[in-house]
Design a protein around this motif. Structure first.
Motif, short mmCIF file in Angstrom:
data_model
loop_
_atom_site.label_atom_id
_atom_site.label_comp_id
_atom_site.label_asym_id
_atom_site.label_seq_id
_atom_site.Cartn_x
_atom_site.Cartn_y
_atom_site.Cartn_z
N ALA A 1 -113.00 -25.51 -7.13
CA ALA A 1 -113.42 -26.90 -6.93
C ALA A 1 -114.42 -27.34 -7.99
CB ALA A 1 -114.02 -27.08 -5.53
N MET A 2 -115.36 -26.47 -8.34
CA MET A 2 -116.36 -26.82 -9.36
C MET A 2 -115.70 -26.98 -10.72
SD MET A 2 -119.15 -27.11 -7.65
CE MET A 2 -118.11 -27.60 -6.27
N ARG A 3 -114.77 -26.12 -11.03
CA ARG A 3 -114.08 -26.22 -12.32
C ARG A 3 -113.23 -27.47 -12.40
NH1 ARG A 3 -113.06 -19.71 -12.93
NH2 ARG A 3 -115.15 -19.28 -13.76
N GLU A 4 -112.67 -27.90 -11.27
CA GLU A 4 -111.92 -29.15 -11.25
C GLU A 4 -112.84 -30.34 -11.49
OE1 GLU A 4 -109.45 -29.66 -7.79
OE2 GLU A 4 -108.50 -27.71 -8.10
N LEU A 5 -114.04 -30.31 -10.92
CA LEU A 5 -115.00 -31.41 -11.12
C LEU A 5 -115.52 -31.44 -12.55
CD1 LEU A 5 -116.94 -31.12 -7.76
CD2 LEU A 5 -115.49 -33.03 -8.48
N HIS B 1 -118.84 -31.69 -0.85
CA HIS B 1 -117.85 -30.87 -1.55
C HIS B 1 -117.49 -29.61 -0.76
CE1 HIS B 1 -117.84 -33.37 -5.10
NE2 HIS B 1 -119.16 -33.34 -5.10
N PRO C 1 -118.62 -24.39 -14.98
CA PRO C 1 -118.89 -25.21 -13.80
C PRO C 1 -119.08 -24.39 -12.52
CG PRO C 1 -117.11 -26.17 -15.09
CD PRO C 1 -117.40 -24.82 -15.68
N PHE D 1 -123.74 -33.12 -2.08
CA PHE D 1 -123.06 -32.06 -2.85
C PHE D 1 -122.57 -30.95 -1.94
CE2 PHE D 1 -123.05 -28.06 -5.19
CZ PHE D 1 -122.07 -28.37 -6.13
N ALA E 1 -119.63 -33.78 -15.21
CA ALA E 1 -119.81 -34.57 -13.98
C ALA E 1 -120.82 -33.89 -13.06
CB ALA E 1 -118.47 -34.74 -13.26
N LEU E 2 -120.75 -32.59 -12.95
CA LEU E 2 -121.68 -31.87 -12.08
C LEU E 2 -123.11 -31.94 -12.60
CD1 LEU E 2 -119.38 -28.82 -11.36
CD2 LEU E 2 -120.18 -30.48 -9.66
N ASN F 1 -114.62 -22.39 -3.93
CA ASN F 1 -115.73 -23.14 -4.53
C ASN F 1 -115.66 -23.14 -6.05
OD1 ASN F 1 -116.83 -23.95 -2.11
ND2 ASN F 1 -118.31 -22.28 -2.03
#
Length: 182
Positions: free
Chosen positions: A164-168, A23, A124, A19, A172-173, A161
């Motif tokens: 990126a977290m919101r895109e994932l 990421h 996220p 992670f 999923a996270l 960051n």
């Protein structure tokens, strides 16, 4: 028959690699993983005083071992509640100052239920500070400053960051974090 849970230190090491590094949440972690300079210690936190004493043991360990860049204190039991975790984190940070470690070490904080003060629980973005177990990341300030000097946009790391977290996405996270905990 119950499935055995993974070792907290093994789960934490896997989280760092799959992670944090994968990421690029911390753009400096990959180098330290490659150098094997990240120490991980399990700290039962049901005894708050013992957990705080272990923090200072780790400060002394870092002082005596310059080849170790950082320590992950994995709080294996006793701080499952995020508010309890935050209460002890506040004490730990104050004690670092009281014990003369301000400017030498700092704590980064991680918890499975981490929620930023201005965020919704299902945002996220909270996953930038979510880990398989409650954790204090004891950082050498000098090492952090050196790393930041060589980064092209250190101020942009948090926003990158969050994006990126919101895109994932939350689902999923959350699934990835749950797999690490077993």
């Amino acid at each position: 028959m119950t499935a055995s849970r993974p070792d907290p230190l093994a789960a934490t090491r896997a989280w760092v690699k799959t992670f944090v590094v994968a990421h690029d949440v911390c753009p400096f972690a990959g180098r330290e993983v490659a150098r094997d300079s990240i120490r991980s210690v399990a700290v039962p936190a049901h005894d708050r005083e013992a957990a705080l004493l272990k923090l200072f043991d780790e400060c002394r360990h870092l002082e005596a071992n310059p080849e170790v860049e950082t320590t992950l204190l994995v709080l294996t039991e006793g701080l499952e509640d995020f508010d309890d975790y935050l209460d002890l984190l506040e004490i730990a940070e104050a004690l670092l100052v009281d014990q003369g470690y301000e400017g030498t070490f700092q704590l980064a904080s991680f918890h499975p239920d981490y929620v930023f003060a201005d965020a919704e629980p299902d945002d996220p973005a909270n996953f930038t500070n979510r880990s398989p177990y409650p954790m204090w990341h004891l950082l050498r300030e000098a090492g952090l400053e050196r790393a930041l000097e060589h980064h092209p946009d250190p101020e942009g790391i948090p926003a990158r960051n969050v994006e990126a977290m919101r895109e994932l996405g939350h689902e999923a996270l959350a699934e990835a974090l749950a797999r690490l905990r077993g």
